[in-house]
Design a protein around this motif. Structure first.
Motif, PDB file in Angstrom:
ATOM      1  N   PHE A 103       0.835  -1.170  -0.084  1.00 35.64           N
ATOM      2  CA  PHE A 103       0.110   0.134  -0.145  1.00 35.64           C
ATOM      3  C   PHE A 103       0.918   1.141  -0.098  1.00 35.64           C
ATOM      4  O   PHE A 103       0.530   2.142  -0.677  1.00 35.64           O
ATOM      5  CB  PHE A 103      -1.003   0.063   1.094  1.00 35.64           C
ATOM      6  CG  PHE A 103      -2.284  -0.603   1.045  1.00 35.64           C
ATOM      7  CD1 PHE A 103      -3.285   0.017   0.410  1.00 35.64           C
ATOM      8  CD2 PHE A 103      -2.462  -1.928   1.306  1.00 35.64           C
ATOM      9  CE1 PHE A 103      -4.438  -0.672   0.137  1.00 35.64           C
ATOM     10  CE2 PHE A 103      -3.773  -2.660   1.061  1.00 35.64           C
ATOM     11  CZ  PHE A 103      -4.531  -1.895   0.578  1.00 35.64           C
ATOM     12  N   ALA A 104       2.078   1.117   0.442  1.00 37.62           N
ATOM     13  CA  ALA A 104       2.797   2.427   0.876  1.00 37.62           C
ATOM     14  C   ALA A 104       3.566   2.524  -0.570  1.00 37.62           C
ATOM     15  O   ALA A 104       4.210   3.741  -0.623  1.00 37.62           O
ATOM     16  CB  ALA A 104       3.901   2.124   1.949  1.00 37.62           C
ATOM     17  N   MET A 105       3.809   1.462  -1.432  1.00 33.42           N
ATOM     18  CA  MET A 105       4.629   1.631  -2.566  1.00 33.42           C
ATOM     19  C   MET A 105       4.173   2.891  -3.643  1.00 33.42           C
ATOM     20  O   MET A 105       4.832   3.577  -4.022  1.00 33.42           O
ATOM     21  CB  MET A 105       4.573   0.225  -3.153  1.00 33.42           C
ATOM     22  CG  MET A 105       5.706  -0.731  -2.909  1.00 33.42           C
ATOM     23  SD  MET A 105       5.506  -2.086  -4.002  1.00 33.42           S
ATOM     24  CE  MET A 105       5.710  -1.589  -5.657  1.00 33.42           C
ATOM     25  N   PRO A 106       2.933   2.848  -3.962  1.00 29.12           N
ATOM     26  CA  PRO A 106       2.470   3.974  -4.864  1.00 29.12           C
ATOM     27  C   PRO A 106       2.724   5.311  -4.237  1.00 29.12           C
ATOM     28  O   PRO A 106       2.919   6.245  -5.126  1.00 29.12           O
ATOM     29  CB  PRO A 106       0.803   3.764  -4.895  1.00 29.12           C
ATOM     30  CG  PRO A 106       0.573   2.496  -4.498  1.00 29.12           C
ATOM     31  CD  PRO A 106       1.636   1.990  -3.480  1.00 29.12           C
ATOM     32  N   ILE A 107       2.499   5.621  -2.988  1.00 35.55           N
ATOM     33  CA  ILE A 107       2.892   6.981  -2.548  1.00 35.55           C
ATOM     34  C   ILE A 107       4.472   7.222  -2.588  1.00 35.55           C
ATOM     35  O   ILE A 107       5.001   8.232  -2.818  1.00 35.55           O
ATOM     36  CB  ILE A 107       2.382   7.009  -1.194  1.00 35.55           C
ATOM     37  CG1 ILE A 107       0.744   6.701  -1.113  1.00 35.55           C
ATOM     38  CG2 ILE A 107       2.788   8.538  -0.521  1.00 35.55           C
ATOM     39  CD1 ILE A 107       0.286   6.772   0.309  1.00 35.55           C
ATOM     40  N   SER A 108       5.185   6.164  -2.170  1.00 35.37           N
ATOM     41  CA  SER A 108       6.541   6.377  -2.103  1.00 35.37           C
ATOM     42  C   SER A 108       7.281   6.607  -3.442  1.00 35.37           C
ATOM     43  O   SER A 108       8.552   7.277  -3.576  1.00 35.37           O
ATOM     44  CB  SER A 108       7.377   5.202  -1.414  1.00 35.37           C
ATOM     45  OG  SER A 108       7.097   4.083  -2.052  1.00 35.37           O
ATOM     46  N   LEU A 109       6.583   5.932  -4.593  1.00 40.68           N
ATOM     47  CA  LEU A 109       7.289   6.238  -5.833  1.00 40.68           C
ATOM     48  C   LEU A 109       6.562   7.219  -6.636  1.00 40.68           C
ATOM     49  O   LEU A 109       6.950   7.566  -7.723  1.00 40.68           O
ATOM     50  CB  LEU A 109       7.074   4.829  -6.587  1.00 40.68           C
ATOM     51  CG  LEU A 109       7.595   3.404  -6.193  1.00 40.68           C
ATOM     52  CD1 LEU A 109       7.177   2.223  -6.849  1.00 40.68           C
ATOM     53  CD2 LEU A 109       9.407   3.759  -6.226  1.00 40.68           C
ATOM     54  N   SER A 110       5.495   7.899  -5.668  1.00 39.56           N
ATOM     55  CA  SER A 110       4.677   9.001  -6.582  1.00 39.56           C
ATOM     56  C   SER A 110       5.551  10.331  -6.176  1.00 39.56           C
ATOM     57  O   SER A 110       6.020  11.335  -7.017  1.00 39.56           O
ATOM     58  CB  SER A 110       3.560   8.989  -6.374  1.00 39.56           C
ATOM     59  OG  SER A 110       3.048   7.801  -7.082  1.00 39.56           O
ATOM     60  N   LEU A 111       5.427  10.535  -4.666  1.00 35.57           N
ATOM     61  CA  LEU A 111       5.830  11.805  -4.336  1.00 35.57           C
ATOM     62  C   LEU A 111       7.211  12.427  -4.634  1.00 35.57           C
ATOM     63  O   LEU A 111       7.567  13.499  -5.009  1.00 35.57           O
ATOM     64  CB  LEU A 111       5.803  11.869  -2.846  1.00 35.57           C
ATOM     65  CG  LEU A 111       4.204  11.915  -2.345  1.00 35.57           C
ATOM     66  CD1 LEU A 111       4.277  11.668  -0.735  1.00 35.57           C
ATOM     67  CD2 LEU A 111       3.418  13.060  -2.900  1.00 35.57           C
TER      68      LEU A 111
END
Length: 211
Positions: A103-111
């Protein structure tokens, strides 16, 4: 910061000079951009893409600052996850931790890709100048950008997957599962960096794009 800005200016000027040399040469078969008397271009679309890949993409690939800034995002993110969630057991606790990482991957790879917006603004200025000069079509430039980001994100996704996939210890150790995870990483990261390009080109100022 100052050295990075100087490097970007050098890169922009280097491939801009190369473009001008290409387009100063005698041209044949000038073609209309459309059938209504629009701009004329000296080269075909494929020729433009080839020149852009040679003088823009390849120049950026040889710039250590550009390459390291793109790849370090993947490496650092993967190392953070691997440090805090390494060697999880295949039980309920390990399952919960694995779900949290997913679940944290999309945020960590986007910001983090928002950090590239100032650099993209510098590139946009060169693009506007060259496009107004009729050096190439917008489509040709978009293809060169896509190839550049496709390549860098692809390498970064491989590094990210190699670190985090085996560090957690809860993912299935099969080839298909490994490549499926890598594909998801690649899609998320590519979507993020292309959205940063979109925000840069649609925004009137850097501050608006960063929002």
């Amino acid at each position: 910061g100052k050295n990075r800005s100087s490097a970007l200016e050098y890169v922009n000027e280097a491939y801009l000079d190369a473009f001008y040399q290409e387009w100063r040469a005698p041209k044949k078969n000038l073609k209309k951009a459309d059938g209504k008397g629009g701009k004329t271009y000296a080269n075909t679309v494929w020729r433009e893409i080839g020149v852009l890949l040679k003088f823009r993409t390849w120049t950026l690939m040889k710039d250590p600052n550009f390459v390291l800034s793109r790849l370090l995002i993947f490496v650092l993110q993967a190392l953070v996850f691997a440090t805090f969630w390494a060697n999880r057991e295949k039980n309920i606790s390990g399952l919960v931790d694995t779900i949290a990482v997913l679940f944290a991957m999309p945020i960590s790879l986007s910001l983090p890709f928002g950090l590239f917006i100032p650099e993209l603004f510098n590139q946009r200025a060169a693009f506007i100048r060259e496009q107004h000069e009729g050096c190439y079509r917008t489509f040709s430039y978009c293809v060169s950008v896509l190839v550049t980001e496709f390549s860098m994100v692809g390498v970064g996704s491989i590094l990210y997957t190699l670190i985090i996939y085996f560090a957690l210890g809860t993912f299935p150790m099969t080839v298909s599962s490994f490549f499926f995870f890598m594909l998801n990483t690649w899609v998320i990261a590519l979507n993020s960096v292309l959205f940063a390009n979109l925000a840069t080109n649609l925004s009137k100022s850097m501050e608006i794009a960063l929002l």
